[in-house]
Design an enzyme around this catalytic site. Structure first.
Site, mmCIF file in Angstrom:
data_model
loop_
_atom_site.group_PDB
_atom_site.id
_atom_site.type_symbol
_atom_site.label_atom_id
_atom_site.label_comp_id
_atom_site.label_asym_id
_atom_site.label_seq_id
_atom_site.Cartn_x
_atom_site.Cartn_y
_atom_site.Cartn_z
ATOM 1 N N GLY B 149 40.943 -5.192 38.071
ATOM 2 C CA GLY B 149 41.541 -3.882 37.837
ATOM 3 C C GLY B 149 41.076 -2.889 38.879
ATOM 4 C CB CYS B 150 42.630 0.204 40.136
ATOM 5 S SG CYS B 150 43.105 0.974 38.570
ATOM 6 C CE1 TYR B 151 40.080 5.167 37.176
ATOM 7 C CE2 TYR B 151 41.386 4.016 35.537
ATOM 8 C CZ TYR B 151 41.115 5.164 36.252
ATOM 9 O OH TYR B 151 41.865 6.297 36.041
ATOM 10 C CB THR B 153 38.018 -2.763 42.555
ATOM 11 O OG1 THR B 153 38.817 -3.866 42.122
ATOM 12 C CG2 THR B 153 37.690 -2.904 44.032
#
Lengths: 347, 347, 347, 347
Positions: B149-151, B153
């Site tokens: 997921g973006c967060y 990372t």
């Protein structure tokens, strides 16, 4: 009509103040001072005042303006007010200082964080911290009010009931704050150049921002421990608004309902502090342009932390609006006079 | 040339992936699938592709596409991939799943946080978490990679060295995260209507966001304690970029220099992780449009906490770029191929 | 490898140029000059270059840099290049001037609109106007190329086929142009302070902008009449992009199809000029980050006017990208090398 | 106290109207109608009203509301009002229609441009176009006022004196208009999704926007020629504000001073129309949040054209504020009551 003057009338805080004062039915703006724009028509500087506000700026110091008005608002960089003010002036005029010089009652703390001498320590002793929800009775009698910083207003109002009631571990407090760019004022520099700040997000003043000791000092007054906390401001690519996300460990087990009742105990009668409903949280758009501070709370049982979201308009409840609120209290006006607008949405 | 396909090609993640794949010299985009836009020219959907990308969308499931390509990128809402995938498909084709279905190795956790059954628990066991800086060797051999997921990372890369080296109190972690609005995808709704989100700032998913267990699970793998933390995402009125501000109590006394050395130990050879200089901190503008993750650290001696700022482009290192990085690792290409652009500034 | 240098490397045009040059496979950046940042590492000025671009700025004039490189890009305020350049320098090095000094072939016009003397009128005579779609053959042989202004690039490409074919009344032309704020450069001033330009829209330079004579001169070259027109630029609260809305009376009756064929005649083989489909019109987001110029046309039968919408990225096709395109033509490289990226969306 | 009701209370125009009506000292909001939010508390829909506005929405048609109030504001999509209204209702209640149904006095024109039948042609005959600066005396006596469109308000006020005095060539008029995104309302769609419209600029409704015939009809009333013009709206990535840039050929030679005198003749006594000083031009930020229309003029001697810049807040002078102004005129209140705020800056 109470006669008022504004020193530092052409910065963003000054212009916001004049806008609000124009709407106030018991007040007359008698004089506005600006060094940079001395002699210029105010509506040549700010075109929104075109044809409706006709005063000229005049460069005046505090003593000179004190001869003309009943109350002076100071919107000056730190270090200037404390050097111009003296007891004789305070006998003639009320002062609401929107700068930082009288916010910290601990002089050493002031001199350390602001890296300058304090020019009027005697006056500092009588200055009242101008957060009406905490100090209304003192403000009524004050000759000089230190209007709080923008971040401290949202931070302190968010946390105060929890500290007062001993709910949270005093040393677990972390305040992660976010502000629109008006907070940086009108002086141009690369960091606030449109194309440098638009469409980007950053932290600044990490572990070093001057609002830290102000929040700590105020919260410590209502605790038996000295509070030391982390405060991290961030810059949001928008004009206005502050949102603070505060985290603390709970010392006692409480339900949402119990915590909500505590907030209602302190703020239930406060017009300008609004609690959101459960699982609804403040957004800056709902307070922008208003003097409200919206607060929402969440208990995370997994981590035993409480998370408090606070939102204000940094230029209004965080500055000029709160200054008017303090003026209303000092002069016994309706506390909402001139500052009862709700947010314009969408704007 | 490796033949690749994209399922979910017309969402923001899909279109970012296609843009990057077009620049990749060892890859040929063979098929793109979209349910909504079945039969339409891609450059009629996204005008930036006008005249330079000529494929049509075709509605295909994973099994059908597996007949045509060597690798499939999945850009689907959670719950779909796990129901379509099976072992037979994995024998034919590599899978990089940019959705959530294979990110949590703990199935119960998945089913609790995502409130749905997992459709292919057998495959989940072999899925590799696609954060190359932590799992490069596993990725090389993987048949299926769960792209983070973006967060997570930004959060995990920020904190990982501190956990690995036992620097911080595992239960003191608070991650206050901020994201641009592309993170919400292309489906219209009131919250992401321009005039509802522009010029405002808010928190969301407080104490309930699905990236929380993902961050906890990954960090716990490198700790002897199970990590439970607070993660609070916020929405920034800008298109792209994630900034995470992480706070933790230090268990041991360390100087900035010592901490910096620890980060260099883990990331010194990593092209895509960049440490800022002391007292310089990441800003999303410096990584936007790139696959970099910038990290800056600050030790606050007053509170004995470390504050770590991480910044990524949520669509690139937080999604499509990392997917390409994983593909490069799987096929033994230069890990930077197709994703070595620096940020365009100002954009 | 062709060795190139950039003078004025730390402004927005300079940094965009360096970014593009880094991607170019036939070019080596040999030297970068900056007066303000003399001696500083480039990646300390622009953090997006951190760890990937290692040159230091050095203050050099054109003559000094001419000893080191094959081609110099000039990104300087007007009036400087024309005073530093001379014929001897041109014998050593190719020049692509991204400033204004060699754009107007009529010296009197230059001196009137720019209110300064021209320092090298002899060189002005041989300078080629660097709009490849109009002057490709001349550019191939040029020693000095005057890279067009941002507004003229979109304006001229939008109108040129109509003038060439005698479709419009030459004196009916009105160009209403809108630009993102990168067009104003990196020097700070009140007009481009974030909070002064964000969430507002204005016209500027009404009937007086210096790109007016440039557009007029270029269009007049392809007409038997001298063209005098209205050009009004506006400032859009966004970072990048120019959109021009051009209006003209039609002298002859034509259908959309016939007009479209005329544009295709001139631009059908041009990679960087793209015609939108009928009733689809350019938006700046589809060209931002790319070297494309998108053009859309509409005939209004009620008023007998044609309306042409043009869109470019002001920093790329409007400046640094076009400069690379000119370099590619001069050295016989693939004209698209280094500048074939499509727009990143959404960014 | 005059009792008023609002139908369509939960759209952006409706909520802006309620905000202004709350500030009005002679008015009581008696009922608010919404189909979508029937039965809901208004402050659960718009959190800025939290604790200060307590009405519930109720789904009511015009006839039903006419029994309860003295004046109804209609904020409905076109085609609804004309079908619900009849003469009997008009005997009971005043109507201010903020929609399009009664703006065009030419029914054929309405039916052509809006592609629907008009449901109450008899009422259309008596409807007064609610632009107070042109029709104040008629509004005083009106039973139904057609509040102008947002673009027409700025366009007509900008051009009206020039047409009245025969200064410009009637068929040379081009109005290039730019609007913030609130103009598109609150209904979600892809075009107004944050990440689709932020940081981009585009034209729309080219040669086909429905405000075109409204501007033409109104200007034609003050000319002996029928005016046909080009009107092109554009979308600016900001919340509020309209700026119109109008171009016309001058039929007679006039100095700036002479033209300025003409504008002063028509607007010198108008509180809500402000002329900027020479070479100062309107910007939307100076009118945002206010009911002002700022106008600036420039004569271009090179082209013999006059360029007029007009700026309004599309939600206030362009809609809800003008509706209140009309109400004030109808009931004989001070015309500025409730709408005399200046712009908040920066917001």
């Amino acid at each position: 009509m109470v006669k008022v003057g504004v020193i530092g009338a052409t910065g963003y805080v000054g212009t916001e103040l004049i806008r609000l004062l124009m709407k106030h039915k018991n007040v007359q703006i008698e004089a506005i001072s600006s060094r940079t724009y001395d002699g210029q028509n105010y509506d040549d500087i700010y075109e929104n005042y075109r044809d409706v506000f006709k005063l000229k700026c005049k460069d005046m110091d505090i003593a000179e303006m004190a001869e003309k008005v009943d109350l002076i608002f100071l919107a000056l960089p730190h270090g200037i007010a404390s050097k111009q003010l003296d007891k004789k002036i305070l006998e003639k005029v009320k002062i609401i200082d929107m700068g930082a010089d009288y916010r910290l009652s601990d002089v050493d703390n002031y001199e350390k964080w602001y890296a300058t001498d304090h020019g009027s320590k005697d006056i500092l002793k009588e200055a009242v911290y101008g957060l009406p929800e905490l100090y209304r009775e003192d403000i009524k009698k004050a000759r000089i009010v230190a209007n709080p910083g923008c971040y401290p207003t949202s931070s302190i109002l968010s946390i105060y009931p929890l500290i007062r009631e001993g709910i949270i571990d005093e040393n677990s407090l972390i305040i992660d704050a976010k502000s629109g760019i008006t907070g940086a004022g009108r002086s141009v520099n690369l960091a606030t150049h449109f194309t440098e700040s638009n469409e980007s997000f950053k932290a600044y003043g990490i572990a070093s921002h001057r609002h830290t000791p102000e929040i700590e000092e105020q919260l410590s007054k209502f605790s038996d421990k000295e509070i030391v906390l982390n405060f991290t401001p961030h810059l949001v690519p928008m004009n206005r608004g502050i949102l603070t996300t505060s985290y603390a460990k709970m010392k006692v087990e409480k339900t949402y309902k119990e915590i909500k009742d505590i907030y209602d105990k302190y703020y239930g009668d406060e017009f300008f502090v609004r609690m959101t409903k459960e699982n609804i949280f403040p957004e800056t758009k709902w307070v922008k342009g208003s003097n409200f501070c919206d607060i929402g709370i969440k208990i995370d049982q997994r981590t035993n932390r409480i998370i408090v979201i606070g939102a204000i308009d940094n230029m209004i409840k965080g500055s000029a609006g709160q200054a008017l609120q303090n003026m209303n209290i000092i002069f016994g006006f309706d506390e909402k006079e001139g500052i009862d607008d709700i947010s314009i949405f969408p704007i």
